[in-house]
Write a protein that holds these residues in place. Structure first.
Motif, PDB file in Angstrom:
ATOM      1  N   ALA A 161       0.831  -1.203   0.000  1.00 53.95           N
ATOM      2  CA  ALA A 161       0.000   0.000   0.000  1.00 53.95           C
ATOM      3  C   ALA A 161       0.868   1.258   0.000  1.00 53.95           C
ATOM      4  O   ALA A 161       0.905   2.019   0.970  1.00 53.95           O
ATOM      5  N   LEU A 194     -11.033   1.482   2.556  1.00 53.47           N
ATOM      6  CA  LEU A 194      -9.837   1.469   3.400  1.00 53.47           C
ATOM      7  C   LEU A 194     -10.150   0.763   4.708  1.00 53.47           C
ATOM      8  O   LEU A 194     -11.130   1.108   5.380  1.00 53.47           O
ATOM      9  N   HIS A 197      -6.085   1.420   7.675  1.00 53.93           N
ATOM     10  CA  HIS A 197      -5.023   2.094   6.912  1.00 53.93           C
ATOM     11  C   HIS A 197      -5.239   3.602   6.990  1.00 53.93           C
ATOM     12  O   HIS A 197      -6.339   4.097   6.716  1.00 53.93           O
ATOM     13  N   VAL A 232      -7.887  -1.563   0.319  1.00 54.48           N
ATOM     14  CA  VAL A 232      -6.636  -1.344   1.045  1.00 54.48           C
ATOM     15  C   VAL A 232      -6.829  -1.862   2.458  1.00 54.48           C
ATOM     16  O   VAL A 232      -7.686  -1.370   3.203  1.00 54.48           O
ATOM     17  N   CYS A 237      -2.645  -3.507  -0.800  1.00 62.26           N
ATOM     18  CA  CYS A 237      -3.649  -2.915  -1.693  1.00 62.26           C
ATOM     19  C   CYS A 237      -4.009  -3.919  -2.777  1.00 62.26           C
ATOM     20  O   CYS A 237      -3.129  -4.445  -3.464  1.00 62.26           O
TER      21      CYS A 237
END
Length: 281
Positions: A161, A194, A197, A232, A237
């Motif tokens: 990521a 997400l 993260h 992610v 990712c």
């Protein structure tokens, strides 16, 4: 104090699996391609078991294992064995028994997160094709083959990521899709999720991915033709390109079945039980 130590070591030996069904000796990283699965809280281990059964069933339809077997038929093998001595025939049979079965096509990857599991898959399994097939089956029948699985997100490939790696991931995932539809211009939307993260800001990541989309394709947030799914999770990712994402209720099997059955979610077990009792389903 010394009496407690043997009890602690015994408890460690008994605990062979984590709450999500992953063995405690399994590797602690997400390895793609694969499928993200959101599930009922506290049912992660059961979800993994259900996913193995469901995914393997669908994969057997799309990519039969028989296709990997050699072209030699059983009659050819028998004719070859007839030319061998008894000792050689016995040796061949023993070797055939020792041959390992096919490697599992699906593996559970440790997430250490409630309500989320990740199942990686091996070629020739295509996560996008598998998820679309599974969700369309639910859409046609109204039957959910799981009691715990909610939403599925296919991942074609993954990377670290960070922006440089994500740029390479875009080339790996986006270029093959758009090049396979040469001359056609799509409207697209980037669906970003997400989890755990906070390094890359959401808007920065979306803009970075949008710059990697080939020229000529336009952004459409309401009713796009193509969806770029980006997941992610911590330092990983994942990405895939899908179509008809909204029509398939964002790959939420429970929601599809709920809409088709007026709020009642029907499982395969319920249908089987009803048929045994002679009821119409």
């Amino acid at each position: 104090m010394s009496q407690n130590r043997p009890r602690e070591s015994a408890d460690r030996k008994k605990k062979k699996y984590r709450s999500d069904g992953t063995p405690i000796w399994a590797k602690r990283y997400i390895d793609g391609p694969g499928i993200w699965v959101s599930c009922v809280k506290g049912k992660e281990r059961q979800t993994v078991a259900e996913c193995f059964d469901i995914f393997e069933s669908v994969a057997s339809e799309l990519w039969p294992l028989d296709s990997r077997v050699g072209d030699m038929s059983p009659n050819d093998e028998e004719s070859e064995d007839e030319d061998l001595s008894i000792e050689a025939q016995i040796a061949n049979e023993i070797n055939a028994m020792k041959k390992p079965k096919h490697e599992p096509r699906f593996t559970n990857c440790q997430t250490n997160t409630t309500c989320v599991v990740f199942i990686s898959c091996k070629p020739p399994v295509d996560p996008v094709q598998l998820v679309v097939k599974l969700v369309r089956d639910v859409q046609m029948t109204g039957v959910v083959r799981s009691r715990c699985v909610h939403r599925l997100v296919p991942v074609t490939a993954q990377c670290g990521a960070n922006l440089p790696d994500i740029q390479g991931l875009c080339r790996k995932v986006l270029d093959p899709f758009f090049s396979s539809h040469a001359g056609k211009k799509f409207s697209y939307k980037i669906e970003l999720r997400l989890r755990n993260h906070s390094v890359i800001p959401r808007q920065d990541l979306i803009e970075h991915i949008a710059k990697c989309v080939p020229e000529g394709h336009t952004v459409e947030l309401t009713n796009p033709q193509v969806f770029i799914l980006v997941e992610v999770f911590k330092s990983v990712c994942g990405m895939s390109v899908v179509q008809n994402y909204y029509d398939l209720q964002k790959f939420n099997m429970q929601e599809i079945a709920n809409n088709l059955n007026d709020g009642a979610i029907i499982s395969e077990r319920q249908i089987f039980g009803a048929k045994e009792r002679g009821l119409d389903v």
